[in-house]
Design a protein around this motif. Structure first.
Motif, short mmCIF file in Angstrom:
data_model
loop_
_atom_site.label_atom_id
_atom_site.label_comp_id
_atom_site.label_asym_id
_atom_site.label_seq_id
_atom_site.Cartn_x
_atom_site.Cartn_y
_atom_site.Cartn_z
N SER A 23 92.00 5.01 -16.91
CA SER A 23 93.16 4.77 -16.01
C SER A 23 93.95 3.81 -16.55
CB SER A 23 93.04 4.79 -14.36
OG SER A 23 93.98 4.79 -14.38
N GLY A 24 93.81 2.79 -16.88
CA GLY A 24 94.19 1.42 -17.76
C GLY A 24 94.60 1.59 -18.68
N GLU A 25 94.11 1.63 -19.63
CA GLU A 25 94.68 2.03 -21.13
C GLU A 25 96.47 3.27 -21.21
OE1 GLU A 25 95.62 2.52 -25.06
OE2 GLU A 25 94.24 1.11 -23.85
N ALA A 26 96.10 4.57 -19.81
CA ALA A 26 96.64 5.28 -19.21
C ALA A 26 98.21 4.53 -19.15
CB ALA A 26 96.52 6.23 -18.16
N ARG A 27 98.28 3.84 -17.99
CA ARG A 27 99.06 2.94 -17.40
C ARG A 27 99.93 1.96 -17.94
NH1 ARG A 27 101.44 0.63 -12.74
NH2 ARG A 27 99.57 1.50 -11.08
N ARG A 28 98.98 1.59 -19.49
CA ARG A 28 99.81 0.29 -20.78
C ARG A 28 100.31 1.60 -21.38
NH1 ARG A 28 95.09 -1.98 -19.71
NH2 ARG A 28 94.35 -1.05 -21.15
N LYS A 29 100.29 2.29 -21.73
CA LYS A 29 101.31 3.41 -21.97
C LYS A 29 102.23 4.50 -21.54
CE LYS A 29 97.43 4.58 -25.92
NZ LYS A 29 96.10 5.92 -26.28
N VAL A 30 102.14 4.64 -20.99
CA VAL A 30 103.27 5.59 -19.75
C VAL A 30 104.37 4.00 -19.63
CG1 VAL A 30 102.47 5.32 -17.22
CG2 VAL A 30 103.77 6.87 -18.53
N SER A 31 103.21 2.76 -18.96
CA SER A 31 104.72 1.63 -19.05
C SER A 31 105.47 1.50 -19.95
CB SER A 31 103.95 0.69 -18.26
OG SER A 31 103.32 0.10 -17.66
N ALA A 32 104.70 1.42 -21.51
CA ALA A 32 105.79 1.23 -22.67
C ALA A 32 106.87 2.90 -22.75
CB ALA A 32 104.87 0.52 -23.17
N TYR A 33 106.29 4.07 -22.58
CA TYR A 33 107.22 5.04 -22.35
C TYR A 33 108.10 4.57 -21.84
CZ TYR A 33 108.39 9.86 -22.86
OH TYR A 33 108.48 10.51 -23.40
N ILE A 34 108.01 4.64 -20.26
CA ILE A 34 109.21 4.38 -18.74
C ILE A 34 109.89 3.20 -19.56
CG2 ILE A 34 109.28 3.89 -16.90
CD1 ILE A 34 108.34 7.00 -17.54
N GLN A 35 109.96 2.58 -20.04
CA GLN A 35 110.14 1.13 -20.55
C GLN A 35 111.13 1.91 -21.65
OE1 GLN A 35 110.40 -1.59 -18.82
NE2 GLN A 35 112.23 -2.50 -19.99
N THR A 36 110.76 2.15 -22.36
CA THR A 36 111.58 2.18 -24.03
C THR A 36 112.49 3.58 -23.30
OG1 THR A 36 109.63 2.87 -25.40
CG2 THR A 36 111.61 3.96 -25.97
N LEU A 37 112.24 4.06 -22.35
CA LEU A 37 113.17 5.61 -22.14
C LEU A 37 114.51 4.61 -21.54
CD1 LEU A 37 110.97 8.57 -20.63
CD2 LEU A 37 112.75 8.79 -22.63
N SER A 38 114.08 3.71 -20.17
CA SER A 38 114.55 2.78 -19.15
C SER A 38 115.68 2.28 -19.72
CB SER A 38 113.92 1.67 -18.48
OG SER A 38 115.04 1.37 -17.78
N GLU A 39 115.27 1.79 -21.67
CA GLU A 39 116.07 0.95 -22.25
C GLU A 39 117.05 2.08 -23.03
OE1 GLU A 39 112.94 -1.17 -24.44
OE2 GLU A 39 112.82 -2.53 -23.41
N ALA A 40 116.81 2.93 -22.77
CA ALA A 40 117.45 4.31 -23.83
C ALA A 40 118.96 4.44 -22.78
CB ALA A 40 116.73 5.23 -24.43
N GLY A 41 118.88 4.06 -21.94
CA GLY A 41 119.69 4.00 -20.55
C GLY A 41 119.08 5.22 -19.22
N GLU A 42 118.09 5.62 -19.22
CA GLU A 42 117.61 6.82 -18.14
C GLU A 42 117.35 6.41 -16.59
OE1 GLU A 42 117.43 9.44 -16.50
OE2 GLU A 42 117.86 10.50 -18.41
N ARG A 43 117.99 6.21 -16.14
CA ARG A 43 117.73 5.64 -14.64
C ARG A 43 117.53 6.35 -13.62
NH1 ARG A 43 118.12 1.25 -17.66
NH2 ARG A 43 119.28 0.28 -18.49
N ASP A 44 117.25 7.31 -14.12
CA ASP A 44 116.63 8.34 -12.42
C ASP A 44 115.62 7.90 -11.85
OD1 ASP A 44 116.71 10.67 -10.70
OD2 ASP A 44 117.19 11.82 -12.24
N PRO A 45 115.32 7.41 -11.35
CA PRO A 45 113.37 7.46 -11.09
C PRO A 45 113.19 8.56 -10.71
CG PRO A 45 115.05 7.09 -9.16
CD PRO A 45 115.85 7.29 -9.54
N HIS A 46 113.18 10.30 -10.01
CA HIS A 46 112.40 11.35 -10.45
C HIS A 46 112.64 12.17 -11.92
CE1 HIS A 46 112.81 11.31 -6.04
NE2 HIS A 46 114.31 10.95 -5.87
N ARG A 47 113.62 11.95 -12.89
CA ARG A 47 113.65 12.14 -14.10
C ARG A 47 111.70 11.49 -14.43
NH1 ARG A 47 115.68 15.77 -17.54
NH2 ARG A 47 116.13 14.92 -19.12
N LEU A 48 112.28 9.94 -14.64
CA LEU A 48 111.39 8.91 -15.06
C LEU A 48 110.26 9.26 -15.10
CD1 LEU A 48 113.16 5.75 -14.98
CD2 LEU A 48 113.42 6.41 -17.15
N THR A 49 110.08 9.66 -13.76
CA THR A 49 108.46 10.08 -12.73
C THR A 49 107.71 11.74 -13.55
OG1 THR A 49 108.75 9.12 -10.99
CG2 THR A 49 107.09 10.46 -11.15
#
Length: 73
Positions: A23-49
């Motif tokens: 679970s900890g490893e999954a959290r680290r990976k998904v955090s990096a993925y969501i950060q990448t999406l956010s930096e690319a311009g995605e801001r909708d919290p529902h879509r990010l989820t």
């Protein structure tokens, strides 16, 4: 951003039975993925989820997205 990660992990923990380490490893990976999406311009919290949950399902490899009918977001 942390609230989105918490929502993703809470939801995914209901669907998957994993160890604390996995679970900890999954959290680290998904955090990096969501950060990448956010930096690319995605801001909708529902879509990010949804994107985060989809990403974790793909990492698990238990569901083939093509066979399940997913063709993209």
């Amino acid at each position: 951003m942390e609230a989105i990660i918490d929502r993703i992990m809470h939801t995914y923990d209901l669907l998957a039975n994993r160890t604390a380490a996995a679970s900890g490893e999954a959290r680290r990976k998904v955090s990096a993925y969501i950060q990448t999406l956010s930096e690319a311009g995605e801001r909708d919290p529902h879509r990010l989820t949804v994107c985060g949950l989809t990403y974790l399902r793909q990492l698990d490899g238990r569901v083939d997205p093509v066979k399940a009918g997913y063709t993209g977001l």
